[in-house]
Scaffold this active site. Structure first.
Site, mmCIF file in Angstrom:
data_model
loop_
_atom_site.group_PDB
_atom_site.id
_atom_site.type_symbol
_atom_site.label_atom_id
_atom_site.label_comp_id
_atom_site.label_asym_id
_atom_site.label_seq_id
_atom_site.Cartn_x
_atom_site.Cartn_y
_atom_site.Cartn_z
ATOM 1 N N ARG A 54 0.845 -1.207 0.000
ATOM 2 C CA ARG A 54 0.000 0.000 0.000
ATOM 3 C C ARG A 54 0.877 1.252 0.000
ATOM 4 O O ARG A 54 0.518 2.288 -0.543
ATOM 5 C CB ARG A 54 -0.952 -0.006 1.219
ATOM 6 N N TYR A 106 -17.751 16.554 -13.462
ATOM 7 C CA TYR A 106 -18.314 15.210 -13.588
ATOM 8 C C TYR A 106 -19.335 15.003 -12.462
ATOM 9 O O TYR A 106 -19.079 15.397 -11.312
ATOM 10 C CB TYR A 106 -17.165 14.191 -13.508
ATOM 11 N N ASP A 178 -8.857 19.509 -12.773
ATOM 12 C CA ASP A 178 -9.132 18.175 -13.310
ATOM 13 C C ASP A 178 -8.863 18.244 -14.815
ATOM 14 O O ASP A 178 -9.622 18.865 -15.567
ATOM 15 C CB ASP A 178 -10.582 17.779 -13.012
ATOM 16 N N LYS A 203 -9.473 7.291 -18.369
ATOM 17 C CA LYS A 203 -9.870 7.895 -19.654
ATOM 18 C C LYS A 203 -8.693 7.939 -20.630
ATOM 19 O O LYS A 203 -8.134 6.906 -20.946
ATOM 20 C CB LYS A 203 -10.472 9.278 -19.393
HETATM 21 O O1 P1T Z 1 -14.349 7.039 -12.752
HETATM 22 P P1 P1T Z 1 -13.131 7.568 -12.065
HETATM 23 O O2 P1T Z 1 -11.844 7.017 -12.560
HETATM 24 O O3 P1T Z 1 -13.245 7.567 -10.567
HETATM 25 O O4 P1T Z 1 -13.025 9.138 -12.481
HETATM 26 C C1 P1T Z 1 -13.963 10.089 -12.098
HETATM 27 C C2 P1T Z 1 -13.910 11.260 -13.023
HETATM 28 C C3 P1T Z 1 -13.173 12.377 -12.658
HETATM 29 N N1 P1T Z 1 -13.077 13.457 -13.452
HETATM 30 C C4 P1T Z 1 -13.693 13.488 -14.651
HETATM 31 C C5 P1T Z 1 -13.578 14.705 -15.499
HETATM 32 C C6 P1T Z 1 -14.439 12.383 -15.098
HETATM 33 O O5 P1T Z 1 -15.031 12.447 -16.296
HETATM 34 C C7 P1T Z 1 -14.552 11.243 -14.264
HETATM 35 C C8 P1T Z 1 -15.346 10.041 -14.667
HETATM 36 N N2 P1T Z 1 -16.213 10.267 -15.716
HETATM 37 C C9 P1T Z 1 -17.061 9.330 -16.276
HETATM 38 C C10 P1T Z 1 -17.141 8.073 -15.856
HETATM 39 C C11 P1T Z 1 -17.911 9.816 -17.379
HETATM 40 O O6 P1T Z 1 -18.481 9.008 -18.137
HETATM 41 O O7 P1T Z 1 -17.999 11.027 -17.549
#
Ligand code: P1T
Length: 386
Positions: A54, A106, A178, A203
């Protein structure tokens, strides 16, 4: 090969943070699939840090060095998800501290702020960060953090990072950006004055829709230590296999983003002229109200395109008739996806807040992949006729 700051983006993508493995010369970093490490003596872990996975894992560290180099920062700290990465920066704060956040993040980020962290005593004010005066007006003596997304999900609104960094710093707060939608190929917030760049690596960075992950990148050593402490104490670490997959993904980031940028622009231009589309939201179009800012702070405009087709019925018809664009949440993978934010990614955002931002029932979000552009345009044209 060790990388130096003089290397260019594509070279960093392939090499940064990695060197041949010492025993065999394996060119790819091994997947250290282990939970613990044998210590030669009590509390004397090898390398001074390898006591428990961890806390430290060499595969994860290779990914962190790579992502830090791509973002132009000194420290990368990888997480089990994008939301865990964002949360770690807020977990440095204390009850009573105040955060100014862009309102159109998001939906999961908004949900975490309003329904989880606010219960623990953090206080939030949501603003339209296109307007830096609105950010300044929302600052209080207790504001410790300004959080923005640019471009925003899904309205593709932009925040002037350099300007809002000045506003945040004047009020004694940090600026977190972000950068998930842009990717470091198109935009590097730390170079524009932000203190923290955060990503859902799920992403574009990973790019192949096969992991969930996140990363925080910072320049400041003390801030990096604080965030590593939060991660060690809270536990949201990515597994070594996911770290390795993400590292494999970043090796082609520059090639994939070039294709996403050009396909995204072609789709946006095509839809802008389409009689069945009311509005297109894409910073690369001269018709985008912040196009000038886009060309100033971004070098490309990604594969994310949102369109308003007027009604939920029309949105439904579009997403149910595409063949190549698959109906799914998420974005940034090599394959094209389509979604209806009001019912999917942003369903947890209160309707009134959603509609104020333009997330109407007729809004459709496209994550344009790297397939042949003529096939993508034909797919959209066919679905819009249907
Ligand atoms: O899903 P995760 O890896 O926890 O990420 C969250 C997140 C954070 N910031 C942005 C700009 C995001 O688009 C996302 C996750 N977004 C999607 C799952 C979506 O379909 O928009």
């Amino acid at each position: 090969m060790s990388s130096t700051p003089t290397q260019r983006f594509g070279t960093l993508a392939v090499h940064a943070g990695q060197s041949p493995e010492a025993t065999t010369g394996a060119i790819m970093p091994p997947i250290f699939q282990t939970s613990t490490y044998v210590q030669p003596a009590i509390a004397e872990p090898l390398g001074g840090i390898y006591d428990y996975a961890r806390v430290a894992n060499p595969t994860r560290e290779a990914l962190e060095r790579n992502l830090a180099a791509l973002e132009g920062g000194a420290h990368g700290i990888a997480f089990a998800s994008g939301l865990a990465a964002i949360e770690s920066v807020l977990k440095r704060l204390s009850a009573g501290d105040h955060i100014v956040s862009e309102e159109n993040t998001y939906g999961g980020t908004t949900r975490m702020f309003t329904r989880v962290l606010s219960k623990l005593g953090l206080e939030f004010t949501f603003v339209d960060s296109r307007d830096s005066d609105a950010v300044a007006d929302a600052m209080t003596p207790r504001t410790r953090l300004v959080h923005v997304e640019t471009p925003t999900n899904p309205m593709m609104r932009l925040c002037d990072i350099a300007r809002v960094a000045e506003v945040a710093h004047a009020g004694g707060a940090l600026l977190m950006v972000d950068n998930t939608f842009a990717s470091p190929y198109n935009q590097r917030p730390l170079e524009l004055g932000a203190d923290v760049a955060v990503h859902s690596t799920t992403k574009y960075l990973n790019g192949h829709s096969d992991i969930i992950g996140g990363v925080v990148v910072v320049d400041d050593e003390d801030l990096a230590e604080e965030i590593r402490f939060v991660r060690k104490s809270s536990g949201a670490v990515p597994g070594p296999m996911d770290a390795w997959l993400c590292l494999r993904g970043t090796k082609t980031l520059h090639l994939r983003m070039g294709a996403h940028n050009s396909n995204g622009l072609a789709v946006a231009r095509f839809l802008q002229e389409h009689p069945r589309v009311d509005r297109v939201f894409y910073p690369g179009l001269p018709s985008h109200e912040q196009h000038e800012l886009a060309t100033r702070q971004m070098t490309g405009f990604t594969g994310m395109v949102s369109v308003d087709v007027g009604t939920l019925e029309r949105a439904r018809a579009l997403v149910e008739h595409t063949q190549l664009f698959q109906l799914a949440e998420s974005l940034g993978g090599v394959e094209s996806l389509v979604s209806v934010p009001s019912l999917m990614t942003h369903a947890s955002v209160p309707r009134e807040m959603r509609e104020r931002m333009g997330v109407t029932d007729g809004l459709v979000r496209l994550s344009v992949g790297i397939e042949d552009i003529d096939d993508l345009l034909a797919d959209l044209d066919g679905a819009l006729q249907g």
